[in-house]
Design a protein around this motif. Structure first.
Motif, PDB file in Angstrom:
ATOM      1  N   THR A 123       2.030   1.726  -3.057  1.00 33.03           N
ATOM      2  CA  THR A 123       2.506   0.527  -2.365  1.00 33.03           C
ATOM      3  C   THR A 123       2.581  -0.661  -3.080  1.00 33.03           C
ATOM      4  O   THR A 123       3.699  -1.498  -3.172  1.00 33.03           O
ATOM      5  N   HIS A 135      10.194  -3.443   4.215  1.00 35.85           N
ATOM      6  CA  HIS A 135       9.907  -2.386   5.219  1.00 35.85           C
ATOM      7  C   HIS A 135       9.563  -1.006   4.640  1.00 35.85           C
ATOM      8  O   HIS A 135       8.504  -0.491   5.066  1.00 35.85           O
ATOM      9  N   ARG A 193       5.979  -1.340   3.553  1.00 32.92           N
ATOM     10  CA  ARG A 193       5.124  -1.531   4.727  1.00 32.92           C
ATOM     11  C   ARG A 193       4.701   0.098   5.362  1.00 32.92           C
ATOM     12  O   ARG A 193       3.666   0.282   5.627  1.00 32.92           O
ATOM     13  N   THR A 194       5.783   1.079   5.220  1.00 35.68           N
ATOM     14  CA  THR A 194       5.634   2.325   5.613  1.00 35.68           C
ATOM     15  C   THR A 194       4.760   3.013   4.444  1.00 35.68           C
ATOM     16  O   THR A 194       3.873   3.768   4.865  1.00 35.68           O
ATOM     17  N   CYS A 206       2.404   1.404   2.793  1.00 39.33           N
ATOM     18  CA  CYS A 206       1.167   0.814   3.048  1.00 39.33           C
ATOM     19  C   CYS A 206       0.446   1.667   4.076  1.00 39.33           C
ATOM     20  O   CYS A 206      -0.640   1.774   4.209  1.00 39.33           O
ATOM     21  N   ARG A 207       1.213   1.839   5.160  1.00 33.62           N
ATOM     22  CA  ARG A 207       0.564   2.375   6.596  1.00 33.62           C
ATOM     23  C   ARG A 207       0.237   3.705   6.129  1.00 33.62           C
ATOM     24  O   ARG A 207      -0.955   4.320   6.607  1.00 33.62           O
ATOM     25  N   SER A 257       0.052  -4.465   6.049  1.00 35.77           N
ATOM     26  CA  SER A 257       1.422  -3.950   6.762  1.00 35.77           C
ATOM     27  C   SER A 257       1.770  -4.903   7.515  1.00 35.77           C
ATOM     28  O   SER A 257       3.006  -5.097   7.701  1.00 35.77           O
ATOM     29  N   ASP A 258       1.141  -5.818   8.431  1.00 41.39           N
ATOM     30  CA  ASP A 258       1.426  -6.763   9.096  1.00 41.39           C
ATOM     31  C   ASP A 258       2.209  -7.993   8.314  1.00 41.39           C
ATOM     32  O   ASP A 258       3.396  -8.422   8.673  1.00 41.39           O
ATOM     33  N   LEU A 304       3.707  -7.570   5.442  1.00 37.30           N
ATOM     34  CA  LEU A 304       5.066  -7.078   4.990  1.00 37.30           C
ATOM     35  C   LEU A 304       6.033  -7.082   6.181  1.00 37.30           C
ATOM     36  O   LEU A 304       7.156  -7.356   5.674  1.00 37.30           O
ATOM     37  N   PHE A 305       5.803  -6.734   7.262  1.00 32.64           N
ATOM     38  CA  PHE A 305       6.687  -6.714   8.607  1.00 32.64           C
ATOM     39  C   PHE A 305       7.083  -8.417   8.763  1.00 32.64           C
ATOM     40  O   PHE A 305       8.147  -8.548   8.748  1.00 32.64           O
TER      41      PHE A 305
END
Length: 190
Positions: A41, A128, A131-132, A134-135, A164-165, A167-168
């Motif tokens: 990440t 994005h 973010r993925t 990170c998830r 993740s929030d 990064l979105f």
């Protein structure tokens, strides 16, 4: 202070690696996967920072996040055990700072009317991707935490969830504050 004067040690040639406590684990161990994916990440965020084109505020936020992710990796690398000396742990204040950053970036954005597809500016697309990753790190950490023998700090899990929030929201902010978002059109290609 960390001092690295020798990069290769050959100790991992047998397929194991050391936790921060000195305990040896197989390289496929879930804890190793957790902090390895946190590191992934962090690397993805480093790529994002190459594509920010003057977005100094977001770059400063991402620099703080990269440092926090090393803290989080250190937290994961030394499992908290009863009776052991306390090591570097994630703090609620780090989660709260991330929440303030999310609120700051989200405030000027128009509400969403559809899901957002990864894209827009290069920086937003790389956010994005980060973010993925990170998830995935968060999912691994939660799976690890289910085992009572593998403690994971609640603040560490919360941090990854908020990250993740962040990064979105940051991707939307980079996409001309949402005006350049690529929106999902359900069934468009039927």
């Amino acid at each position: 202070m960390v001092v690295l004067n020798r990069i290769y040690t050959k100790t991992g040639d047998d397929g194991t690696t050391s936790l921060g406590s000195g305990e040896r684990r197989p390289k496929y161990d879930l804890r190793i996967s957790a902090y390895g994916t946190v590191d992934e990440t962090n690397a993805a965020i480093g790529v994002v920072r190459l594509h920010l084109a003057g977005a100094r505020e977001i770059d400063a936020m991402l620099a703080r996040i990269q440092n926090d992710l090393f803290d989080l990796g250190a937290d994961l690398a030394v499992p908290q055990r009863d009776g052991k000396a306390e090591r570097l742990r994630m703090l609620a204040s780090q989660v709260e700072r991330l929440e303030r950053d999310i609120d700051s970036l989200n405030e000027p954005l128009a509400p969403l009317t559809s899901f957002v597809l990864p894209g827009g500016t290069p920086g937003a697309a790389y956010l994005h991707l980060a973010r993925t990753i990170c998830r995935r790190a968060e999912r691994i950490m939660v799976e690890l935490a289910v085992n009572p023998e593998e403690p994971v700090s609640g603040a560490a899990i919360q941090y990854m969830n908020r990250l993740s929030d962040f990064l979105f929201v940051a991707s939307r902010y980079l996409n001309d504050k949402g005006a350049g978002d690529v929106l999902w059109v359900p069934g468009q290609n039927r």
